[in-house]
Design a protein around this motif. Structure first.
Motif, PDB file in Angstrom:
ATOM      1  N   ASP A   1     -28.312  15.549  17.357  1.00 54.23           N
ATOM      2  CA  ASP A   1     -28.383  14.173  17.860  1.00 54.23           C
ATOM      3  C   ASP A   1     -28.992  13.242  16.807  1.00 54.23           C
ATOM      4  O   ASP A   1     -29.790  12.353  17.120  1.00 54.23           O
ATOM      5  CB  ASP A   1     -29.212  14.109  19.157  1.00 54.23           C
ATOM      6  CG  ASP A   1     -28.570  14.926  20.261  1.00 54.23           C
ATOM      7  OD1 ASP A   1     -27.331  15.043  20.255  1.00 54.23           O
ATOM      8  OD2 ASP A   1     -29.302  15.449  21.115  1.00 54.23           O
ATOM      9  N   GLY A   2     -28.634  13.487  15.554  1.00 53.52           N
ATOM     10  CA  GLY A   2     -29.201  12.680  14.486  1.00 53.52           C
ATOM     11  C   GLY A   2     -28.568  11.299  14.399  1.00 53.52           C
ATOM     12  O   GLY A   2     -27.451  11.068  14.865  1.00 53.52           O
ATOM     13  N   ARG A   3     -29.298  10.390  13.798  1.00 52.26           N
ATOM     14  CA  ARG A   3     -28.800   9.041  13.603  1.00 52.26           C
ATOM     15  C   ARG A   3     -29.457   8.450  12.368  1.00 52.26           C
ATOM     16  O   ARG A   3     -30.638   8.698  12.112  1.00 52.26           O
ATOM     17  CB  ARG A   3     -29.104   8.161  14.830  1.00 52.26           C
ATOM     18  CG  ARG A   3     -28.647   6.719  14.673  1.00 52.26           C
ATOM     19  CD  ARG A   3     -29.063   5.882  15.869  1.00 52.26           C
ATOM     20  NE  ARG A   3     -28.843   4.463  15.630  1.00 52.26           N
ATOM     21  CZ  ARG A   3     -29.280   3.483  16.421  1.00 52.26           C
ATOM     22  NH1 ARG A   3     -29.962   3.788  17.499  1.00 52.26           N
ATOM     23  NH2 ARG A   3     -29.052   2.225  16.143  1.00 52.26           N
ATOM     24  N   ILE A   4     -28.685   7.691  11.611  1.00 46.95           N
ATOM     25  CA  ILE A   4     -29.198   7.045  10.406  1.00 46.95           C
ATOM     26  C   ILE A   4     -29.007   5.536  10.555  1.00 46.95           C
ATOM     27  O   ILE A   4     -27.912   5.070  10.863  1.00 46.95           O
ATOM     28  CB  ILE A   4     -28.474   7.549   9.142  1.00 46.95           C
ATOM     29  CG1 ILE A   4     -28.643   9.058   8.999  1.00 46.95           C
ATOM     30  CG2 ILE A   4     -29.001   6.839   7.902  1.00 46.95           C
ATOM     31  CD1 ILE A   4     -27.857   9.654   7.845  1.00 46.95           C
TER      32      ILE A   4
ATOM     33  N   GLN B   1     -36.971  -1.584  11.540  1.00 46.00           N
ATOM     34  CA  GLN B   1     -36.213  -0.447  12.052  1.00 46.00           C
ATOM     35  C   GLN B   1     -37.144   0.704  12.439  1.00 46.00           C
ATOM     36  O   GLN B   1     -36.902   1.401  13.431  1.00 46.00           O
ATOM     37  CB  GLN B   1     -35.203   0.031  11.012  1.00 46.00           C
ATOM     38  CG  GLN B   1     -34.075  -0.934  10.730  1.00 46.00           C
ATOM     39  CD  GLN B   1     -33.117  -1.056  11.904  1.00 46.00           C
ATOM     40  OE1 GLN B   1     -33.244  -0.367  12.910  1.00 46.00           O
ATOM     41  NE2 GLN B   1     -32.147  -1.940  11.769  1.00 46.00           N
ATOM     42  N   LEU B   2     -38.203   0.910  11.665  1.00 44.14           N
ATOM     43  CA  LEU B   2     -39.160   1.956  12.010  1.00 44.14           C
ATOM     44  C   LEU B   2     -39.895   1.632  13.306  1.00 44.14           C
ATOM     45  O   LEU B   2     -40.228   2.526  14.086  1.00 44.14           O
ATOM     46  CB  LEU B   2     -40.169   2.147  10.874  1.00 44.14           C
ATOM     47  CG  LEU B   2     -39.641   2.799   9.586  1.00 44.14           C
ATOM     48  CD1 LEU B   2     -40.686   2.739   8.491  1.00 44.14           C
ATOM     49  CD2 LEU B   2     -39.225   4.245   9.847  1.00 44.14           C
ATOM     50  N   ALA B   3     -40.129   0.350  13.544  1.00 41.87           N
ATOM     51  CA  ALA B   3     -40.869  -0.054  14.740  1.00 41.87           C
ATOM     52  C   ALA B   3     -40.028   0.042  16.004  1.00 41.87           C
ATOM     53  O   ALA B   3     -40.541   0.371  17.078  1.00 41.87           O
ATOM     54  CB  ALA B   3     -41.396  -1.469  14.572  1.00 41.87           C
ATOM     55  N   VAL B   4     -38.724  -0.239  15.904  1.00 41.36           N
ATOM     56  CA  VAL B   4     -37.882  -0.294  17.105  1.00 41.36           C
ATOM     57  C   VAL B   4     -37.102   1.002  17.343  1.00 41.36           C
ATOM     58  O   VAL B   4     -36.453   1.124  18.383  1.00 41.36           O
ATOM     59  CB  VAL B   4     -36.891  -1.476  17.026  1.00 41.36           C
ATOM     60  CG1 VAL B   4     -37.626  -2.767  16.853  1.00 41.36           C
ATOM     61  CG2 VAL B   4     -35.901  -1.273  15.866  1.00 41.36           C
ATOM     62  N   ARG B   5     -37.147   1.953  16.427  1.00 41.64           N
ATOM     63  CA  ARG B   5     -36.375   3.181  16.637  1.00 41.64           C
ATOM     64  C   ARG B   5     -36.934   3.938  17.842  1.00 41.64           C
ATOM     65  O   ARG B   5     -38.154   3.986  18.052  1.00 41.64           O
ATOM     66  CB  ARG B   5     -36.397   4.063  15.395  1.00 41.64           C
ATOM     67  CG  ARG B   5     -37.766   4.575  14.983  1.00 41.64           C
ATOM     68  CD  ARG B   5     -37.677   5.478  13.771  1.00 41.64           C
ATOM     69  NE  ARG B   5     -38.984   5.953  13.349  1.00 41.64           N
ATOM     70  CZ  ARG B   5     -39.176   6.874  12.421  1.00 41.64           C
ATOM     71  NH1 ARG B   5     -38.141   7.409  11.807  1.00 41.64           N
ATOM     72  NH2 ARG B   5     -40.398   7.259  12.091  1.00 41.64           N
TER      73      ARG B   5
ATOM     74  N   LEU C   1     -42.305   7.480   6.069  1.00 38.62           N
ATOM     75  CA  LEU C   1     -41.544   7.561   7.317  1.00 38.62           C
ATOM     76  C   LEU C   1     -40.052   7.371   7.130  1.00 38.62           C
ATOM     77  O   LEU C   1     -39.286   7.539   8.077  1.00 38.62           O
ATOM     78  CB  LEU C   1     -42.069   6.507   8.312  1.00 38.62           C
ATOM     79  CG  LEU C   1     -43.557   6.597   8.654  1.00 38.62           C
ATOM     80  CD1 LEU C   1     -43.951   5.439   9.555  1.00 38.62           C
ATOM     81  CD2 LEU C   1     -43.878   7.930   9.322  1.00 38.62           C
ATOM     82  N   CYS C   2     -39.612   6.986   5.931  1.00 40.38           N
ATOM     83  CA  CYS C   2     -38.193   6.722   5.712  1.00 40.38           C
ATOM     84  C   CYS C   2     -37.705   7.461   4.471  1.00 40.38           C
ATOM     85  O   CYS C   2     -38.493   8.064   3.736  1.00 40.38           O
ATOM     86  CB  CYS C   2     -37.947   5.217   5.562  1.00 40.38           C
ATOM     87  SG  CYS C   2     -38.731   4.486   4.100  1.00 40.38           S
ATOM     88  N   VAL C   3     -36.403   7.399   4.232  1.00 41.57           N
ATOM     89  CA  VAL C   3     -35.787   7.963   3.025  1.00 41.57           C
ATOM     90  C   VAL C   3     -35.397   6.796   2.125  1.00 41.57           C
ATOM     91  O   VAL C   3     -34.724   5.857   2.576  1.00 41.57           O
ATOM     92  CB  VAL C   3     -34.547   8.808   3.375  1.00 41.57           C
ATOM     93  CG1 VAL C   3     -33.856   9.283   2.093  1.00 41.57           C
ATOM     94  CG2 VAL C   3     -34.950  10.004   4.219  1.00 41.57           C
ATOM     95  N   ARG C   4     -35.792   6.847   0.874  1.00 47.49           N
ATOM     96  CA  ARG C   4     -35.540   5.747  -0.052  1.00 47.49           C
ATOM     97  C   ARG C   4     -34.468   6.117  -1.074  1.00 47.49           C
ATOM     98  O   ARG C   4     -34.381   7.261  -1.508  1.00 47.49           O
ATOM     99  CB  ARG C   4     -36.831   5.371  -0.785  1.00 47.49           C
ATOM    100  CG  ARG C   4     -37.914   4.771   0.097  1.00 47.49           C
ATOM    101  CD  ARG C   4     -39.212   4.619  -0.679  1.00 47.49           C
ATOM    102  NE  ARG C   4     -39.743   5.945  -1.039  1.00 47.49           N
ATOM    103  CZ  ARG C   4     -40.488   6.170  -2.117  1.00 47.49           C
ATOM    104  NH1 ARG C   4     -40.746   5.191  -2.972  1.00 47.49           N
ATOM    105  NH2 ARG C   4     -40.942   7.381  -2.362  1.00 47.49           N
ATOM    106  N   ILE C   5     -33.695   5.116  -1.437  1.00 53.22           N
ATOM    107  CA  ILE C   5     -32.739   5.246  -2.537  1.00 53.22           C
ATOM    108  C   ILE C   5     -33.362   4.602  -3.769  1.00 53.22           C
ATOM    109  O   ILE C   5     -33.703   3.417  -3.757  1.00 53.22           O
ATOM    110  CB  ILE C   5     -31.401   4.555  -2.206  1.00 53.22           C
ATOM    111  CG1 ILE C   5     -30.839   5.108  -0.896  1.00 53.22           C
ATOM    112  CG2 ILE C   5     -30.418   4.745  -3.347  1.00 53.22           C
ATOM    113  CD1 ILE C   5     -30.529   6.584  -0.940  1.00 53.22           C
TER     114      ILE C   5
END
Length: 555
Positions: free
Chosen positions: A241-244, A256-260, A282-286
Motif C-alpha cells: 500500500d505504498g504511495r509516493i 506534504q510531510l505534515a498532511v500525509r 523523513l523524506c527521500v531527496r534527489i
C-alpha cells in the motif's frame, strides 16, 4: 463494438504494427507490375495510411497513460507494455557511487545469481502493475466506462513473490544501488520487514541495469541534466500500500510531510534548496552533483557481510524484541481460543530450537499458570494447533512428532533473539564485520522486549534470556556508538544507545553515554568526538572481548 482488452488482442496489434512496414516494400514493387498499377498503388498507400493512424492512436494511448489516465482495449494493453519497458530504456542516469568492480563486489554480498530474462522482462512490468494497484487502492484514478476489465488485467500482473524477493535483496542501508540481474528469483521468499522504501531503475557508467533504492532519510544522486520529473514518474514504492508524493520545494516538502496520513506515504523531494536535518530524515531527496564519481554514502568503504536473511533461511520467524510477541510466516492463523498459548509455545521452542524440550517442561514453564502445571490435554491441544499453523517443511511437519520420550523439537523455526546474539558474537569475533553486524543487531530491536505481554513469558526472565539479552545489547549499543562517533555519525550513535536502553532501561553506562552525545549536528563543536572517545561507558564495551555464550551458527 469495443475489443475486449486481453493479451491476445495486444499481441495481434503488435503483429500488425510489425507486418505492415515489413511487407509494404514488397507490395509496392508488385503494384508497379500489376495490370492496374494506379489502383494497386492506391490500395497499398491506403494500407500504409491506416498503419500510420494505428501508430498515432497508440502514441495517444501512451501519452494518456503517461499522464495518469486509464485506457482500455488492445491499445491500452500495448501502451502499458511500452511504458513499462520505457521505465528501463529511458530511466535517468543516476550517478553510481563506485566503479564496476566495487558494485559487483557489493552485490555479491547481498544477492545471488538469478535468471537475467526473468528480471529484465518481468520486473518492469511488476513495477508498473504495483504502481497502478497502489493508485487504485488510494482512489487516485477515476475509472471510465469500459476500463474495469483493463484494470483487472493490470492488477493480475502484480507479481507479489518477485516484489518480495527484491525487498529481501535490498541491503539494510538507507540508500544505495544493487544489480537487478543478480536478484534470486528461484529460491524461497524470505520474511522481511515491510518498511517504506522506493526504487528507481537506473544505468551505471557501463550501461548495466541497476536498481537505486532509498528509505526515509536517504538520497538518490543523479547526474546534471537529469529530468527529475521523469525520474519521479518511474519511482515505485515497494512496501505494501505504498504511495509516493512529489515536492519541488522545501515548503512543499514540509507541507506534504505534515498532511500525509501515515509514515508509509513517502515524500520525494526534487528541489535543490537545502532542508533542515530533521525534515531530511523523513523524506527521500534527489541530489544533483557535478562529480558523479563522488561517494554518496559515508560507509561505502566499510566492510560488508551477507544479509542475515540469507543465512537464516527459515520461513517461521518469531519476533520477541518488541512489546508484543509476533510469529511471522504462518501457514494459517493460530486457533483464536488458543492463540496466546500457541504464540508462547512457538516462542519457547524457537528460543530452544537447538535443544530437546520435554512435555513436562512445556506444561510447567510455558502453559502453566504459575501455580499449577497445565494438563496433558492442554499441551496436546496446543501442540496440535501449533503444528497445523506452522505447516510442513521438506515433507515433514515443522513441529516434529513427539518422540517416545515425550520430547518436542522444531524445524525451520528461528527467532530474532537468536539472530541478535549471533550478530553480536560475529561482531566480537570478526572486526572486519563489526560495523555491519552491529547495525543489523541494533536494527532488530523494535521496542522494549515483551513489555506489553501481560500474561505468560515468565520463563524469559527466569531462564536468564533477558539477562543475556541485556548484556549483549548494552555492549552492542556502546560499541556501535563508539564506532559511529569515530566516523562523525552522531545521529547513529544516539540511535544505537536509545535502542540499547529499550532492552536495558536501568543501564547506568548507557544513560551516561546518552548524556554526552550531541543532539544536533549544527551544534557540534570541535572536540566533541574526542571527548566522547574518553567516555567511561565506552570502557565497558572495550572490557568485553568475547561473546556471552559461544555463537551458534545458523543452518
Amino acid at each position: 463494438m469495443k475489443v475486449r482488452p486481453s493479451a491476445a488482442s495486444g499481441l495481434l496489434l503488435v503483429a500488425y504494427l510489425i507486418a505492415i512496414p515489413a511487407t509494404t516494400p514488397i507490395m509496392w514493387g508488385r503494384a508497379h507490375a500489376a495490370q492496374s498499377p494506379t489502383v494497386a498503388l492506391a490500395l497499398v498507400g491506403t494500407l500504409f495510411a491506416l498503419w500510420c493512424v494505428v501508430v498515432i492512436r497508440l502514441a495517444q494511448a501512451v501519452c494518456r497513460q503517461r499522464r495518469g489516465h486509464s485506457t482500455s482495449g488492445a491499445f491500452g494493453w500495448l501502451a502499458g507494455l511500452v511504458l513499462s519497458m520505457a521505465s528501463l530504456v529511458l530511466a535517468p542516469a543516476v550517478a553510481t557511487t563506485t566503479n564496476a568492480a566495487e558494485i559487483s563486489q557489493s552485490v555479491r554480498h547481498h544477492t545471488k545469481q538469478a535468471s537475467v530474462t526473468t528480471m529484465t522482462v518481468g520486473f518492469p512490468i511488476a513495477l508498473m502493475a504495483k504502481r497502478r494497484r497502489d493508485e487504485l487502492r488510494q482512489v487516485r484514478i477515476i475509472l471510465e466506462d469500459g476500463e474495469v476489465d483493463e484494470v483487472i488485467h493490470q492488477l493480475q500482473a502484480v507479481d507479489e513473490a518477485l516484489i518480495q524477493r527484491v525487498l529481501d535483496a535490498l541491503p539494510p542501508d538507507n540508500f544505495g544501488i544493487i544489480d537487478i540481474e543478480n536478484i534470486d528469483t528461484s529460491g524461497p521468499v524470505a520474511a522481511s520487514t515491510d518498511s517504506p522504501v522506493l526504487v528507481v531503475p537506473v544505468r551505471n557508467e557501463l550501461k548495466q541495469w541497476m536498481l537505486a533504492y532509498a528509505r526515509p532519510g536517504g538520497t538518490i544522486t543523479v547526474a546534471p541534466g537529469t529530468d527529475l520529473q521523469e525520474l519521479a514518474s518511474v519511482a515505485t514504492a515497494m512496501h505494501a500500500d505504498g504511495r509516493i508524493v512529489i515536492a519541488t520545494s522545501s515548503h512543499a516538502t514540509m507541507r506534504q510531510l505534515a498532511v500525509r496520513p501515515s509514515p508509509r506515504v513517502m515524500v520525494l523531494h526534487l528541489g535543490g534548496d537545502p532542508l533542515d536535518d530533521d525534515i531530511a530524515k523523513l523524506c527521500v531527496r534527489i541530489v544533483v552533483r557535478t562529480d558523479v564519481s563522488k561517494i554518496i554514502t559515508p560507509r561505502v568503504d566499510k566492510p560488508r557481510s551477507r544479509r542475515t536473511v540469507e543465512q537464516v533461511n527459515t520461513q517461521i520467524f518469531v519476533r520477541l524484541l518488541q512489546p508484543t510477541a509476533v510469529v511471522e510466516g504462518l501457514i494459517e492463523p493460530f486457533n483464536s481460543d488458543l492463540r496466546r498459548r500457541c504464540i508462547e509455545m512457538t516462542s519457547y521452542l524457537a528460543i530452544h530450537r537447538h535443544e530437546v524440550v520435554t512435555g513436562d517442561r512445556l506444561r510447567a514453564r510455558v502453559l502453566g499458570d504459575g501455580y499449577n502445571d497445565a494438563s496433558t490435554r492442554t499441551l496436546a491441544n496446543t501442540a496440535s494447533a501449533v503444528r497445523r499453523s506452522l505447516g510442513n517443511h521438506d515433507a515433514r511437519s515443522r513441529l516434529l512428532p513427539v518422540s517416545p520420550g515425550g520430547h518436542y523439537r522444531t524445524a525451520d523455526v528461528s527467532s530474532d533473539v537468536e539472530r541478535f546474539h549471533v550478530l553480536v558474537g560475529r561482531a566480537q569475533e570478526s572486526p572486519e564485520e563489526e560495523w555491519v553486524a552491529l547495525n543489523e543487531a541494533i536494527g532488530l530491536i523494535e521496542g522494549e522486549p515483551l513489555s506489553a505481554e501481560l500474561r505468560g513469558f515468565e520463563w524469559f526472565l527466569a531462564e536468564g534470556h533477558l539477562a543475556r539479552l541485556q548484556r549483549d545489547a548494552e555492549w552492542a549499543a556502546l560499541r556501535l556508538a563508539q564506532l559511529a562517533i569515530a566516523s562523525g555519525d552522531f545521529d547513529l550513535a544516539y540511535y544505537a544507545l536509545e535502542r540499547g536502553r529499550l532492552v536495558d532501561p536501568y543501564s547506568d553506562d548507557i544513560v551516561a553515554a546518552l548524556a554526552r552525545v550531541p543532539r544536533r549536528r549544527d551544534h557540534i563543536i570541535n572536540g566533541c568526538a574526542d571527548s566522547y572517545a574518553n567516555l567511561d561507558a565506552i570502557d565497558v564495551a572495550d572490557r568485553r572481548t568475547s561473546p556471552s555464550e559461544p555463537a551458534v551458527e545458523y543452518e
